[in-house]
Design an enzyme around this catalytic site. Structure first.
Site, PDB file in Angstrom:
ATOM      1  N   ASP A 702       0.832  -1.195   0.000  1.00  0.00           N
ATOM      2  CA  ASP A 702       0.000   0.000   0.000  1.00  0.00           C
ATOM      3  C   ASP A 702       0.874   1.255   0.000  1.00  0.00           C
ATOM      4  OD1 ASP A 702      -2.694   1.142   0.185  1.00  0.00           O
ATOM      5  OD2 ASP A 702      -1.935   1.933   2.091  1.00  0.00           O
ATOM      6  N   LYS A 706       1.345   4.174  -2.942  1.00  0.00           N
ATOM      7  CA  LYS A 706       1.314   5.623  -2.700  1.00  0.00           C
ATOM      8  C   LYS A 706       2.609   6.264  -3.178  1.00  0.00           C
ATOM      9  CE  LYS A 706      -1.867   5.358   1.187  1.00  0.00           C
ATOM     10  NZ  LYS A 706      -1.992   5.231   2.646  1.00  0.00           N
TER      11      LYS A 706
END
Ligand code: ADP
Ligand code: ASP
Ligand code: MG
Length: 848
Positions: A702, A706
């Protein structure tokens, strides 16, 4: 039909207004001369002549002969003077003057006879009135001949074959086609221009019958059909077919193109510009009719054809029929009794009265329908007769008549299947303080008819015209709607937090509505908007595990199908919000192509292969739609926004460093306070911080996503695989199912306790950090000194540190909560508002 060797002719019809006097006759002749051959000319009576002739007949039968004589004399003078002005002296002119004399003398003779007989049959009316067209067509023929055109006058009775219904004869297509081939085709083949009087046809016995008022338009289309023509020009005194009658709606505009069915509907419902039956002969033919401005032959006017354009205008035009009455047959005894409706209309039909609007309450308690006011009394009588027994038994209470009404007709192909059109019409009328007495939608869904008080009719037309911005149809853009329709793709925690926030948005001139919610099972959609209560109920059911497909009003569909289905509706400035964690690229691309804006909380589409992401952005750009993704990085924190502002102000960003994971931040905070890994992770899940599978957070994927999104902002050209990621997923846990992983968290507690202790021994605090530069991205666990700003992060706080040309020694730091449904929803809402507030905030700016 079988074609002659020459190409099909173009049909030119000149209406009465275009044949008012010498000057306009001369202008009409010039227009004809300029048109390419082959061509056929159809001519109306000179302006006002038909009215005068009908008036002559009506007066004569009353014995009122004095005005008849002066009217006849005026007609003689008008035609003779026009002829003399147009033509050189000579045998042609003499013959024409002779012809005018004979025709008018016959008129006077006929009028005298009517005054004696005191009886006027439709047959006589037609014979009498036909001279208007015959005279002007003969006059025009000679004028064209003098101008050097090879012409021939062909009487309509030789070509147009009808059923013989005087006053409103219906053409017989087959017989007309044969006559046209026999009479007109040879003329055309030898280069002659036939000039045919409009409005007239032959009965089967060869007598003259008229096609109904305005019937010359029908003559033109009929000849087009019979001769296989593909172009018909109707030369009129207006710049084209307008969005409304210009005499009533001053800002009426030319509709550049209209579908045949729309034009037919308009004509049928009273727009005086076209004969109601004029489109029948060509409705399924490849014929383009142009309503052309007589005053400006070079302008295009309105094309009426099979094409569909101007689809952003679900409503294209409106008209109103004055002088209507509403009849209501009502009674308790009607309920469920079969045949009442049939008998009602039979009773009206028997009287030869045509009904234009019908509504029946679903309770079957009453039937309402409209008829021309002058037929209302007759219709009522006939109904009372028909229902005498029912009235006596009081099964039917009454047959009531309300007069002084007008029917407003709103027409547009885009209305079919477009919800919300009626609502817009009704609210426009309500705002204008106009009461709608009855309404009906034609089964074609091409038109909506509304009965209003006659005195409100003009205002009603202006209000509806304004509501649909029809004054801009001629090319002016429709201004951005102040309404925006939102579709949620994904209805998990964030979606359920976002829904009530959207409902609460109160901004001047902006209305946000959620019209659709989609999950893996299917969708709930209502183009009128889902109420906050409905959304709350859905959220509750969903939280309990009920899928949307199973909820009330739910439908099964894949995400792609759901978006496609929704995109078919005419939504206002639609915005699709992707709240899933799936690979939705294909779905988003089709949404963008369908004209939807896209807001992403989903990182996957933007962290897919660069080519795929580029294609998505190109799809947005191609349609001028926004593709915003602020929430994909810092949830509610303005990270992408800050980057954009730095760039716009001329700065250059060299590095973004940060802790972009609220979940990991929270986890390490708890671990630092001595909590076990299992307890800390369960706490994070309970608060809604992690991704659906917390291993996406633990694996660093994750954060890596980003980081890639940030990297791409800085110009990083690599893919997700090019990022060095340190995974925190305990050995062996990656293979477990999500459920098994979640039930066996305790087994990882010890390993985590040791990690934390080791970091502490080094005098630092554990942080999961990303370092992003245009060339390289690193993501992993580090022990930062307790004195560093990163060490001070609390709870789910995210931190982003921008090192730029301007902020070099003292980097720009953004810190704040970076996970959880509420803050994420807040970030998404910001993007939604940017797109809703005029659409300009979009343009893909934030994403590009
Ligand atoms: P023609 O001269 O061919 O008989 P009409 O008089 O039948 O022409 O039609 C043109 C007239 O129709 C215009 O003068 C205008 O006042 C009226 N009209 C009513 N509704 C419309 C509309 N929607 N668009 C254009 N003209 C309209
Ligand atoms: N002259 C006829 C009328 O005024 C037919 C036409 O003009 O189309 O109705
Ligand atoms: Mg007309």
């Amino acid at each position: 039909m079988r074609r002659t060797s020459s190409p099909p002719p173009h049909i030119h019809k000149f209406g009465g207004a275009s044949l008012a006097d010498t000057a306009s006759m001369r202008h009409a002749a010039t227009i004809v001369l300029q048109q390419p051959e082959p061509k056929v000319v159809v001519i109306s009576a000179m302006a006002g002549v038909t009215d005068v002739l009908l008036d002559v007949a009506a007066r004569a039968v009353r014995g009122d002969l004095e005005p008849v004589r002066s009217a006849a004399q005026a007609l003689r003078t008008r035609h003779t003077e026009t002829a003399r002005a147009l033509l050189r002296r000579g045998p042609d002119l003499d013959a024409l003057v002779q012809l005018i004399d004979t025709s008018i003398a016959e008129l006077e003779q006929l009028a005298g006879g009517l005054a004696v007989l005191r009886e006027l049959t439709p047959r006589t009316v037609d014979y009498l009135v036909a001279r208007g067209e015959r005279l002007s067509a003969q006059l025009f023929t000679v004028a064209l001949r003098e101008a050097g055109c090879q012409v021939a006058y062909v009487d309509a009775t030789e070509v147009v074959q009808t059923d013989g219904m005087f006053g409103r004869a219906a053409p017989d297509l087959g017989r007309t086609e044969r006559s046209a081939r026999r009479v007109l085709a040879p003329l055309l083949a030898q280069g002659t221009v036939p000039v045919v009087p409009g409005f007239l046809g032959a009965t089967p016995e060869g007598q003259v019958a008229t096609l109904g008022r305005g019937g010359s338009d029908l003559t033109a289309t009929l000849l087009a059909r019979a001769l296989g023509a593909q172009d018909v020009s109707l030369w009129k005194d207006v710049p084209g077919l307008l969005t409304a009658d210009p005499r009533i709606v001053p800002d009426a505009r030319v509709v550049p193109q209209m579908h045949v069915r729309e034009a037919a509907e308009l004509a049928y419902y009273g727009a005086k510009v076209l004969h109601p039956r004029a489109l029948i002969p060509i409705i399924k033919r490849k014929v383009a009719i142009r309503i052309r401005p007589f005053a400006d032959p070079a302008s295009l006017g309105t094309e009426i054809s099979q094409r569909r354009t101007l689809e952003q205008y679900p409503v294209k035009a409106l008209s109103a029929i004055p002088g209507q009455a509403l009849l209501t047959v009502a009674g308790n005894g009607m309920l469920g009794v079969p045949g009442i409706a049939a008998r009602t209309f039979e009773a009206v039909h028997r009287e030869g009265i045509s009904v234009s609007l019908i509504t029946q309450a679903s309770s079957e308690h009453s039937i309402c329908f409209s008829v021309p006011a002058e037929s209302a009394t007759r219709a009522r009588k006939s109904l009372q007769e028909t229902f005498r027994p029912e009235l006596a038994r009081q099964e039917i209470d009454s047959v009531e008549v309300q007069t002084g009404l007008a029917t407003l007709v709103v027409v547009g192909l885009g209305m079919a299947g477009t919800p919300g059109i009626a609502a817009r019409i009704f609210s426009a009328l309500a705002e204008a303080g106009i009461n709608v007495i009855a309404t009906a939608q034609g089964s074609s869904e091409l038109n909506l008819s509304l009965m209003v008080d006659a005195k409100d009719a003009a205002r009603a037309q202006r209000a509806v015209h304004a509501a649909f911005q029809l004054s801009k149809i001629g090319g002016g853009a429709v201004t951005h709607p102040e309404r925006s329709d939102v579709v949620l793709l994904g209805f998990g925690q964030i979606g359920r937090a976002l829904a009530p926030m959207i409902a609460k948005v109160k901004r001047d001139g902006l209305m946000l509505r959620i019209v659709g919610v989609i999950d893996r099972s299917g969708l709930i959609f209502d183009a009128r908007g889902l109420s906050p209560r409905r959304l709350a109920a859905l959220a509750k059911a969903k939280a309990k595990g009920t899928s949307l497909a199973k909820a009330v009003g739910g439908r099964r569909a894949s995400a792609a199908e759901a978006v496609e289905l929704i995109a078919r509706h005419a939504l206002a400035n639609p915005i699709l919000v992707d709240l899933t964690a799936d690979d939705t690229t294909a779905t988003l691309t089709s949404a963008l192509s369908a004209g939807m804006h896209v807001v992403l909380a989903n990182k996957r589409p933007v962290t897919a292969h660069q080519r795929q992401y580029d294609a998505l952005r190109a799809a947005a750009q191609a349609r001028g739609r926004g593709l915003l993704l602020e929430a994909t990085v810092g949830a509610g924190l303005p990270i992408i926004d800050t980057h954009q502002k730095l760039i716009e102000s001329g700065d250059r960003v060299a590095k973004i460093e940060g802790c972009p994971s609220g979940t990991l931040g929270y986890l390490f905070g708890e671990l630092g306070r001595g909590a076990s890994f299992s307890a800390a992770l369960r706490g994070a899940i309970a608060k809604g911080y992690p991704e659906p599978d917390p291993r996406d957070d633990l694996s660093g994927m994750d954060v890596a996503r980003k980081a890639l999104i940030l990297g791409r902002l800085l110009g990083f050209a690599g893919e997700l695989e090019d990022i060095a990621v340190e995974s925190l997923v305990p050995a062996g846990a990656g293979r477990l199912s999500l459920e098994d992983f979640l039930t066996s968290l305790e087994q990882f507690d010890d390993a985590w306790a040791q990690r934390v202790a080791a970091a502490r021994a080094r005098g630092g605090v554990l942080r999961y950090r990303a370092i992003v530069t245009p060339r390289r991205i690193r993501v992993g666990l580090v022990a930062v000194p307790a004195s560093s700003p990163m060490a001070a992060l609390n709870g789910t706080d995210n931190q982003f540190i921008f090192t730029t040309q301007r902020y070099r020694t003292n980097p720009l730091v953004i810190t704040g909560p970076g996970a959880g449904p509420a803050v994420t929803a807040g970030g998404i809402l910001n993007d939604v508002l940017k797109l809703a507030g005029g659409g300009g905030g979009g343009g893909g700016g934030g994403s590009a």
